[in-house]
Design a protein around this motif. Structure first.
Motif, mmCIF file in Angstrom:
data_model
loop_
_atom_site.group_PDB
_atom_site.id
_atom_site.type_symbol
_atom_site.label_atom_id
_atom_site.label_comp_id
_atom_site.label_asym_id
_atom_site.label_seq_id
_atom_site.Cartn_x
_atom_site.Cartn_y
_atom_site.Cartn_z
ATOM 1 N N UNK A 107 -1.978 -3.641 -1.873
ATOM 2 C CA UNK A 107 -1.958 -2.901 -0.605
ATOM 3 C C UNK A 107 -2.863 -1.671 -0.727
ATOM 4 N N UNK A 108 -3.378 -1.221 0.360
ATOM 5 C CA UNK A 108 -4.237 -0.026 0.338
ATOM 6 C C UNK A 108 -3.449 1.230 -0.022
ATOM 7 N N UNK A 109 -2.139 1.153 0.028
ATOM 8 C CA UNK A 109 -1.313 2.305 -0.331
ATOM 9 C C UNK A 109 -0.989 2.351 -1.829
ATOM 10 N N UNK A 110 -1.284 1.270 -2.571
ATOM 11 C CA UNK A 110 -1.027 1.256 -4.017
ATOM 12 C C UNK A 110 -1.962 2.239 -4.713
ATOM 13 N N UNK A 111 -1.461 2.865 -5.748
ATOM 14 C CA UNK A 111 -2.246 3.883 -6.438
ATOM 15 C C UNK A 111 -2.429 3.597 -7.928
ATOM 16 N N UNK A 112 -1.752 2.545 -8.456
ATOM 17 C CA UNK A 112 -1.913 2.207 -9.868
ATOM 18 C C UNK A 112 -1.875 0.698 -10.055
ATOM 19 N N UNK A 113 -2.485 0.264 -11.148
ATOM 20 C CA UNK A 113 -2.562 -1.156 -11.484
ATOM 21 C C UNK A 113 -1.739 -1.387 -12.739
ATOM 22 N N UNK A 114 -0.721 -2.237 -12.639
ATOM 23 C CA UNK A 114 0.129 -2.571 -13.783
ATOM 24 C C UNK A 114 -0.470 -3.790 -14.472
#
Length: 179
Positions: A107-114
């Protein structure tokens, strides 16, 4: 599971361009996954993240060793691992459920990649179907004591005897078939 928080990349504050990250993968990582094929290992993941305006390109280079169990002699041995993977991460506002193995949608609201799940998957896919010390191990060979016990096993001898003993009626039928 708290240990897996270490494998998150906060990309929202990064500038456009390439960024490098290093992650150590050890026994604590594999302990977080109950049904993992790999229980022990010492690996290093070099992750290059290229940030663009509407997507991320993530290149993984994983190298080190994992501990496997030999299917022949049951000895534990270290198997070398050295591989590279690539992942594309796209951003969207819609509910997008059409993920593939090469494209991850956030989503464009995600801020980190797990990346913990990705690393786990990449490593476990590399585990051979049939593990053998002399084939996958580095400077390893099967345990001679265990191989001697296996060759002296009475179960193996009875299998050979039953293969050699055939019903004489079948021998007569085989002669008819050959004519």
């Amino acid at each position: 599971m708290k240990h897996l928080k270490y494998y998150r990349i906060p990309f929202s504050g990064l500038t456009t361009g390439k960024h490098n990250f290093e992650f150590d993968i050890d026994d604590k990582f594999f302990d977080c996954y109950e049904h993992s094929l790999v229980k022990k290992g010492q690996l290093k993941a070099d992750v290059e993240l290229q940030k663009q305006e509407n997507m991320l390109i993530v290149n993984f280079h994983v190298h080190g060793t994992i501990q496997l169990t030999c299917d022949v002699c049951l000895a534990a041995f270290d198997a070398a691992q050295d591989f590279q993977e690539r992942l594309l991460v796209k951003f969207t506002n819609d509910d997008w459920n059409q993920e593939t193995e090469d494209v991850l949608v956030l989503s464009k609201t995600d801020y980190e990649l797990d990346i913990a799940g990705l690393l786990y998957e990449y490593i476990n896919v590399r585990v051979p179907y049939y593990s053998k010390c002399s084939e996958q191990g580095t400077n390893a060979s099967c345990d001679p004591e265990m191989l001697a016990k296996l060759s002296d096993s009475p179960d193996l001898e009875t299998d050979k005897e039953t293969e050699e003993k055939t019903d004489p009626r079948w021998d007569i039928l085989k002669k008819i078939k050959n004519n």
